[in-house]
Scaffold this motif. Structure first.
Motif, short mmCIF file in Angstrom:
data_model
loop_
_atom_site.label_atom_id
_atom_site.label_comp_id
_atom_site.label_asym_id
_atom_site.label_seq_id
_atom_site.Cartn_x
_atom_site.Cartn_y
_atom_site.Cartn_z
N ARG A 284 1.06 -1.06 -0.03
CA ARG A 284 -0.07 -0.06 -0.13
C ARG A 284 0.99 1.28 0.00
O ARG A 284 1.50 1.34 0.80
CB ARG A 284 -0.77 -0.21 1.33
N HIS B 32 1.19 5.15 0.34
CA HIS B 32 0.53 6.38 1.20
C HIS B 32 1.05 7.60 0.54
O HIS B 32 2.07 8.31 1.01
CB HIS B 32 0.94 6.42 2.69
N PRO C 50 1.35 11.58 0.10
CA PRO C 50 1.38 12.67 1.10
C PRO C 50 -0.08 13.23 1.02
O PRO C 50 -0.52 13.66 2.26
CB PRO C 50 2.38 13.75 0.80
N GLY D 244 -2.80 11.62 0.82
CA GLY D 244 -4.06 10.78 1.48
C GLY D 244 -4.46 9.91 0.75
O GLY D 244 -5.02 9.03 1.02
N HIS E 64 -4.57 6.36 -1.69
CA HIS E 64 -3.93 5.25 -1.42
C HIS E 64 -3.63 4.26 -2.83
O HIS E 64 -4.53 4.29 -3.44
CB HIS E 64 -4.43 4.22 -0.39
N LEU F 133 10.48 4.40 -3.00
CA LEU F 133 10.56 5.45 -3.39
C LEU F 133 9.71 5.98 -4.63
O LEU F 133 9.43 4.98 -5.59
CB LEU F 133 12.00 5.32 -4.03
N THR G 64 5.51 6.38 -10.50
CA THR G 64 6.31 5.19 -10.55
C THR G 64 6.92 4.74 -9.16
O THR G 64 7.27 5.55 -8.43
CB THR G 64 7.58 5.09 -11.42
N VAL H 224 9.70 2.48 -6.84
CA VAL H 224 10.80 1.57 -6.84
C VAL H 224 11.05 1.14 -5.36
O VAL H 224 10.81 2.01 -4.38
CB VAL H 224 11.99 2.52 -7.29
N HIS I 223 6.93 1.69 11.60
CA HIS I 223 7.31 2.93 11.05
C HIS I 223 6.83 2.87 9.70
O HIS I 223 6.32 1.87 9.11
CB HIS I 223 8.97 3.13 11.04
N LEU I 224 6.66 4.23 9.29
CA LEU I 224 6.28 4.45 7.96
C LEU I 224 7.26 5.21 7.25
O LEU I 224 7.51 6.41 7.84
CB LEU I 224 4.95 5.15 7.83
N LEU I 225 7.92 4.94 6.29
CA LEU I 225 8.80 5.61 5.62
C LEU I 225 8.78 5.46 4.10
O LEU I 225 8.65 4.49 3.38
CB LEU I 225 10.27 4.90 6.05
N GLU I 226 8.58 6.71 3.31
CA GLU I 226 8.52 6.81 1.93
C GLU I 226 9.46 7.86 1.48
O GLU I 226 9.62 9.02 2.13
CB GLU I 226 7.09 7.01 1.44
N LEU I 227 10.19 7.59 0.42
CA LEU I 227 11.03 8.60 -0.18
C LEU I 227 10.12 9.18 -1.43
O LEU I 227 9.57 8.41 -2.30
CB LEU I 227 12.21 8.14 -0.62
#
Ligand code: MN
Ligand code: MN
Ligand code: ZN
Ligand code: ZN
Lengths: 146, 146
Positions: free
Chosen positions: A73, A75, A77, A79, A81, A95, A102, A104, A129-133
């Motif tokens: 899933r 996320h 920024p 909101g 999905h 990423l 796209t 990665v 944790h939630l981490l996205e680049l």
DNA sequence: GCGTAATTGAAAATAATTATCAATTATCTC
DNA sequence: GAGATAATTGATAATTATTTTCAATTACGC
């Protein structure tokens, strides 16, 4: 060992879930692309194979697949999905290109040290944790410069 | 130098925004707590001071404050958004208690190395990230054990 | 005080998701 | 291969979160 529609179908059956044609249609859609798709987009595509499928069933199937860790899933920024077939089986992050959406996958997750430090300093019991680049992929970067 | 309602009011005026009583009511609500609040909750509280305020204005004010980096936005994994007065002025992240929704700010953000590595490996131009930690605060941990 | 552009709130529109519930169906058992 | 049954489905309605529209109001510089 990449996840295919049939492989997931087997997993569902193993876990005691019925293998309905609707679920199979969603699986085929998910297996057919590497893009993140909204439930609505998945619904549109699944209707090609099964015109009678309902949007609700798409939501339910995605919930099920997410519960079994078979889809990822994303996320955004803002909101919204997006969902996509899970590619690395083990823990990883995403990423996302702000231009073309796209995704990665990357596995380097240097957060355990950070988590320990923050946990020590706050006395919190850290459970996730939630981490996205976010960024621009090479193609979108080129386009942006034009 | 903690952000107060009046300090923010000054910033708004400096930036050329009108200082309306509605905006001031929202500011007072935000300044009065360290909890994250939903727009709806902020609306309820702001109505105490200004019964005629509209929910739309709360949304608009929060957008404005977010644009000026005066409030922090918390992204719960389920998609809901909470807002709170920004405490550290500089870049930081949030540790959120899954029990009581308490938010602790932390500045340790060991992501630049990770970003460089991922950027090198993917040729993406990385422009930002979303990082939140989840866990249980000491009080909620105790309660959970009971 | 006046003029004006910014701001506001009511109301409706949109979007994303969830609940309800009667009808259908995949799968297990014989 | 039928029959029983619990899981699943889809139409519909309900919720929730947010945005748009637009005419009326108002903060603030002059
Ligand atoms: Mn993934
Ligand atoms: Mn903060
Ligand atoms: Zn791109
Ligand atoms: Zn707590």
């Amino acid at each position: 060992m990449k996840l295919t529609a049939n492989k997931i179908a087997g997993i569902l059956r193993e876990q005691g879930y019925k293998l309905t044609p609707q679920r199979h249609a969603v699986l085929k859609v998910m297996a057919a692309t590497h893009d993140q798709l909204t439930p609505e987009a998945i619904y549109e595509r699944a209707r090609a194979a099964r015109p009678d499928i309902g949007l609700v069933t798409v939501y339910r199937t995605l919930d099920l697949l997410a519960k079994l860790d078979l889809v990822c899933r994303i996320h955004a920024p803002d909101g919204c999905h997006g969902y996509m077939m899970r590619r690395p089986v083990d823990h990883h992050h995403h990423l996302v290109c702000s231009g073309c959406r796209t995704v990665v996958d990357f596995a380097e997750c240097s957060l355990s040290e950070l988590e320990e430090k923050v946990s020590r300093e706050t006395s919190f019991d850290i459970t996730g944790h939630l981490l996205e680049l976010y960024g621009l992929c090479p193609e979108c970067r080129t386009t942006a410069v034009d």
